[in-house]
Scaffold this motif. Structure first.
Motif, PDB file in Angstrom:
ATOM      1  N   ARG A 289      10.888  -7.409  -4.622  1.00 18.76           N
ATOM      2  CA  ARG A 289      10.103  -7.724  -5.947  1.00 18.76           C
ATOM      3  C   ARG A 289       8.704  -6.876  -5.889  1.00 18.76           C
ATOM      4  O   ARG A 289       8.271  -6.591  -6.730  1.00 18.76           O
ATOM      5  N   PHE A 290       8.038  -6.612  -4.384  1.00 20.70           N
ATOM      6  CA  PHE A 290       6.842  -6.066  -4.360  1.00 20.70           C
ATOM      7  C   PHE A 290       7.024  -4.540  -4.908  1.00 20.70           C
ATOM      8  O   PHE A 290       6.126  -4.132  -5.670  1.00 20.70           O
ATOM      9  N   ALA A 291       8.089  -3.970  -4.691  1.00 25.68           N
ATOM     10  CA  ALA A 291       8.424  -2.545  -5.123  1.00 25.68           C
ATOM     11  C   ALA A 291       8.633  -2.368  -6.292  1.00 25.68           C
ATOM     12  O   ALA A 291       8.112  -1.316  -7.113  1.00 25.68           O
ATOM     13  N   GLN A 292       9.151  -3.597  -7.045  1.00 25.43           N
ATOM     14  CA  GLN A 292       9.241  -3.480  -8.582  1.00 25.43           C
ATOM     15  C   GLN A 292       7.957  -3.632  -9.202  1.00 25.43           C
ATOM     16  O   GLN A 292       7.626  -2.900 -10.411  1.00 25.43           O
ATOM     17  N   GLN A 293       7.066  -4.053  -8.613  1.00 29.26           N
ATOM     18  CA  GLN A 293       5.700  -4.090  -9.355  1.00 29.26           C
ATOM     19  C   GLN A 293       4.683  -3.016  -8.761  1.00 29.26           C
ATOM     20  O   GLN A 293       3.564  -3.157  -9.608  1.00 29.26           O
ATOM     21  N   HIS A 294       5.259  -2.134  -7.958  1.00 29.95           N
ATOM     22  CA  HIS A 294       4.145  -1.137  -7.498  1.00 29.95           C
ATOM     23  C   HIS A 294       4.723   0.151  -7.410  1.00 29.95           C
ATOM     24  O   HIS A 294       5.957   0.152  -7.156  1.00 29.95           O
ATOM     25  N   ARG A 295       4.275   1.010  -8.159  1.00 24.65           N
ATOM     26  CA  ARG A 295       4.646   2.372  -8.157  1.00 24.65           C
ATOM     27  C   ARG A 295       5.015   3.149  -6.706  1.00 24.65           C
ATOM     28  O   ARG A 295       6.070   3.792  -6.528  1.00 24.65           O
ATOM     29  N   SER A 296       3.868   2.954  -5.974  1.00 21.42           N
ATOM     30  CA  SER A 296       4.306   3.367  -4.332  1.00 21.42           C
ATOM     31  C   SER A 296       2.920   2.581  -3.691  1.00 21.42           C
ATOM     32  O   SER A 296       2.230   2.094  -4.149  1.00 21.42           O
ATOM     33  N   PHE A 297       3.320   2.293  -2.290  1.00 23.14           N
ATOM     34  CA  PHE A 297       2.470   1.801  -1.428  1.00 23.14           C
ATOM     35  C   PHE A 297       2.738   2.028  -0.207  1.00 23.14           C
ATOM     36  O   PHE A 297       3.962   2.915   0.269  1.00 23.14           O
ATOM     37  N   LEU A 298       2.162   1.767   0.964  1.00 23.38           N
ATOM     38  CA  LEU A 298       2.196   1.745   2.353  1.00 23.38           C
ATOM     39  C   LEU A 298       2.860   0.587   2.984  1.00 23.38           C
ATOM     40  O   LEU A 298       2.034  -0.549   2.865  1.00 23.38           O
TER      41      LEU A 298
ATOM     42  N   ALA B 262      -1.351   0.180  -2.232  1.00 24.26           N
ATOM     43  CA  ALA B 262      -1.630  -1.159  -1.226  1.00 24.26           C
ATOM     44  C   ALA B 262      -1.045  -0.857   0.148  1.00 24.26           C
ATOM     45  O   ALA B 262      -0.103   0.016   0.383  1.00 24.26           O
ATOM     46  N   ILE B 263      -1.496  -1.547   1.135  1.00 23.06           N
ATOM     47  CA  ILE B 263      -1.188  -1.428   2.416  1.00 23.06           C
ATOM     48  C   ILE B 263      -0.588  -2.998   2.716  1.00 23.06           C
ATOM     49  O   ILE B 263      -1.114  -3.919   2.556  1.00 23.06           O
ATOM     50  N   ILE B 264       0.742  -2.952   3.170  1.00 23.67           N
ATOM     51  CA  ILE B 264       1.483  -4.155   3.441  1.00 23.67           C
ATOM     52  C   ILE B 264       2.198  -4.070   4.667  1.00 23.67           C
ATOM     53  O   ILE B 264       2.318  -3.016   5.173  1.00 23.67           O
ATOM     54  N   THR B 265       2.712  -5.201   5.116  1.00 24.29           N
ATOM     55  CA  THR B 265       3.470  -5.236   6.368  1.00 24.29           C
ATOM     56  C   THR B 265       4.797  -5.905   6.060  1.00 24.29           C
ATOM     57  O   THR B 265       4.966  -6.967   5.303  1.00 24.29           O
ATOM     58  N   TYR B 266       5.715  -5.479   6.713  1.00 26.04           N
ATOM     59  CA  TYR B 266       7.168  -6.118   6.418  1.00 26.04           C
ATOM     60  C   TYR B 266       7.672  -6.756   8.019  1.00 26.04           C
ATOM     61  O   TYR B 266       7.957  -6.026   8.766  1.00 26.04           O
ATOM     62  N   ARG B 267       7.867  -7.893   7.801  1.00 22.65           N
ATOM     63  CA  ARG B 267       8.317  -8.893   9.247  1.00 22.65           C
ATOM     64  C   ARG B 267       7.476  -8.352  10.311  1.00 22.65           C
ATOM     65  O   ARG B 267       8.056  -8.155  11.399  1.00 22.65           O
ATOM     66  N   PHE B 268       6.326  -8.287  10.208  1.00 23.09           N
ATOM     67  CA  PHE B 268       5.378  -7.830  11.383  1.00 23.09           C
ATOM     68  C   PHE B 268       3.874  -8.201  10.936  1.00 23.09           C
ATOM     69  O   PHE B 268       3.514  -8.147   9.521  1.00 23.09           O
ATOM     70  N   PHE B 269       3.284  -8.681  11.729  1.00 20.21           N
ATOM     71  CA  PHE B 269       1.917  -8.796  11.671  1.00 20.21           C
ATOM     72  C   PHE B 269       0.998  -8.759  12.960  1.00 20.21           C
ATOM     73  O   PHE B 269       1.387  -9.089  13.900  1.00 20.21           O
TER      74      PHE B 269
ATOM     75  N   PRO C 109      13.934  -9.268   2.429  1.00 21.03           N
ATOM     76  CA  PRO C 109      14.061  -8.277   1.749  1.00 21.03           C
ATOM     77  C   PRO C 109      13.972  -8.491   0.357  1.00 21.03           C
ATOM     78  O   PRO C 109      13.516  -7.544  -0.432  1.00 21.03           O
ATOM     79  N   ASP C 110      14.046  -9.773  -0.105  1.00 18.62           N
ATOM     80  CA  ASP C 110      13.766  -9.962  -1.491  1.00 18.62           C
ATOM     81  C   ASP C 110      12.325  -9.902  -2.022  1.00 18.62           C
ATOM     82  O   ASP C 110      12.360  -9.270  -3.225  1.00 18.62           O
ATOM     83  N   SER C 111      11.370 -10.341  -1.068  1.00 19.23           N
ATOM     84  CA  SER C 111      10.046 -10.519  -1.352  1.00 19.23           C
ATOM     85  C   SER C 111       9.610  -8.818  -1.338  1.00 19.23           C
ATOM     86  O   SER C 111       8.882  -8.394  -2.071  1.00 19.23           O
ATOM     87  N   LEU C 112      10.113  -7.988  -0.483  1.00 17.35           N
ATOM     88  CA  LEU C 112      10.019  -6.677  -0.559  1.00 17.35           C
ATOM     89  C   LEU C 112      10.307  -5.805  -1.829  1.00 17.35           C
ATOM     90  O   LEU C 112       9.628  -4.844  -2.525  1.00 17.35           O
TER      91      LEU C 112
END
Length: 543
Positions: free
Chosen positions: A465-474, A434-441, A460-463
């Motif tokens: 949680r997302f990391a726990q659900q995905h093996r790797s992402f951008l 997946a491609i996500i953004t962190y504190r940026f849009f 940070p908490d949402s990031l």
């Protein structure tokens, strides 16, 4: 207007959205309902999209395709002012007016952007130019036909930006009628047949859009993005009442220093004697002043709103320059130019150094483009050589645009767009990432990734949680967030940089992200919370 038109990536929130909508409408073959990501996007009428759609089949460069329609509209508006100036004042007045438009930063900037502002300004300029020419025509039949064509252009203006076109046109004509006590212009405007022509041009699209989208069209377009936008700060564009004074001076640069030619010691007397003014000058003055006053009252203000005031101001300035050769006002103009030149020459390197990662050399090149022709212009003004000074200002405007396009576009593109980082993300993306953004849009990230940004995370908490659900992402984030991310309990690798934006890969493909040692040992033993797992050559942990 067309030099390196596609070299600057799409910037800001509007350009990528308008470009994408035009692409989707063209691909769908539906020219009624604007759509973004397959969903109706009913904020603006369709004229810009209609103009842009054909160019996508002509140009592989989508930036050129998205902007060339606005550039052509800027040229058409300039030719309309040139024609009006030549036909109703003098050839010199028309030439100076058109030249000042095509070498002013505001007109060039909006003329080179994928937005609705320039098509709207072009249609309004055509309406007023043709209407004034038709109402002042000695040939009655030709004047009648011109007036009807003018109202057709007003209908196109409605299709460019909505009912604000009717409000501006009606307000300006009402002011002219009130100030023109002789009433000569009003009798030639043919209000009733003109209104019918405007309605015939504009209303069919509104009816079709309503049929396709129902009351959602009324609520979104008329109530939210017209009525509420003007009367409230719902879209967060609030500015002080005097906001448009500095904006106008900036949009007109480098012709700002010529404004003292419009003032004189007897200015107050001339204003009191407005009843003796030429009716055409009354028309131009109302055309220039009313949009500024109208949008100054609004709670929502953007620089592009007063773009329709630039063409009449350019013609007023052209008339003043063509009628003066020497005098105190010309020397005052030289003094103003000295102040503006020194200010801009110092501000450009400082601004580029502070805002764009130390790119002061680029700002210095812009300063050179400003200062060198300004020296000639100032010297010529002090010697009373008005027309030669005017040509020096034209050269200054051209050099500024060439310097911006050649030297500043790479810097501006790196900080106001995400094209490079988005294309790099698509290139490095592994299957299933997946491609996500962190504190940026940024809307350009959506556009250049083909609207494949999956999540926008803001804490940070949402990031985690997302990391726990995905093996790797951008992950795309601002540079100042990288240390924050690296300090979290997740693996991260820096992949690419663009301006102050960074691209990271979180986790490694085929390996667990979590450093929860107890859970991983349990996994190696073959069970987690009593659940058996089948092992592969490289263990994969599923949260």
């Amino acid at each position: 207007m067309f030099f390196r038109l596609g070299s600057l990536p799409l910037c800001g929130p509007d350009e990528p959205r308008y470009a994408r909508i035009a692409e989707e409408m063209g691909n769908r073959g539906d020219w009624v309902t604007p759509v973004l990501e397959g969903k109706p996007w009913l904020e603006k009428p369709p004229l810009y999209y209609w103009i842009a759609i054909p160019f996508y089949s002509l140009f592989e460069n989508h930036e050129v395709a998205a902007r060339i329609g606005s550039a052509l509209c800027a040229l058409i508006a300039s030719f309309a002012i040139f024609w009006l100036g030549v036909s109703r004042w003098s050839q010199r007045a028309g030439f100076v007016a058109a030249a000042s438009l095509l070498t002013s930063l505001g007109f060039i900037g909006f003329g080179r952007s994928a937005s609705t502002d320039m098509p709207f300004t072009c249609c309004l300029t055509l309406f007023f130019a043709i209407l004034l020419s038709g109402s002042d025509s000695a040939n009655r039949k030709a004047g009648y036909l011109r007036t009807l064509v003018a109202y057709a252009c007003l209908g196109l203006a409605v299709l460019a930006k909505g009912p604000v076109a009717i409000i501006l046109a009606g307000g300006i004509l009402l002011c002219v009628w009130y100030l023109d006590e002789r009433g000569g212009l009003f009798r030639t405007w043919m209000i009733l047949p003109g209104t019918i022509i405007t309605a015939l041009v504009s209303i069919p699209w509104f009816w079709l859009a309503f049929k396709q989208n129902g009351f959602a069209f009324i609520a979104t377009f008329f109530i939210n993005h017209n009525l509420a936008r003007y009367t409230t700060d719902i879209h967060h564009h609030s500015q002080p009442f005097a906001y448009y004074i500095p904006v106008l001076l900036g949009l007109l640069f480098p012709w700002t220093s010529w404004l003292p030619l419009l003032f004189s010691r007897s200015l107050l007397k001339e204003i009191r004697r407005w009843r003796e003014w030429d009716r055409r000058m009354v028309f131009l003055t109302c055309w220039f002043v009313f949009p500024i006053l109208f949008f100054s009252i609004s709670d929502s203000k953007l620089a592009g709103y007063i773009l329709p005031s630039l063409p009449p101001l350019a013609l007023i300035l052209g008339i003043a320059i063509s009628n003066i050769s020497t005098g105190l006002r010309l020397k005052t103009s030289a003094i103003v130019e000295i102040i503006l030149t020194l200010g801009m020459a110092v501000a450009a390197p400082l601004a580029f150094d502070r805002e764009y990662g130390g790119a002061w050399k680029t700002g210095l090149l812009i300063s050179v483009a400003i200062v060198v022709p300004a020296i000639f212009s100032i010297a010529l003004k002090m010697r009373g050589r008005c027309l030669q000074a005017m040509r020096a200002t034209m050269v200054q405007g051209i050099l500024i645009v060439l310097a911006l396009a050649q030297f500043a576009f790479p810097v501006l593109g790196a900080y106001h767009s995400t094209r490079d980082i988005a294309l790099r993300a698509l290139e490095l993306r592994q299957q299933g990432e997946a491609i996500i953004t962190y504190r940026f849009f940024h809307h350009t990230l959506l556009y250049y990734t083909g609207y494949q940004v999956q999540e926008k995370l803001d804490d940070p908490d949402s990031l985690l949680r997302f990391a726990q659900q995905h093996r790797s992402f951008l992950l795309v984030a601002k540079a100042d967030r990288v240390k924050e991310i690296q300090g979290m309990d997740i693996a991260s690798t820096l992949l690419a940089e663009q301006g102050d934006i960074r691209l990271l890969r979180i986790g490694e493909s085929g390996l667990p992200i979590s450093s929860n040692r107890k859970a991983y040992r349990e996994f190696e033993l073959g069970t987690v919370d009593g659940t058996d797992f089948h092992f592969s050559e490289k263990p994969v942990f599923v949260f």
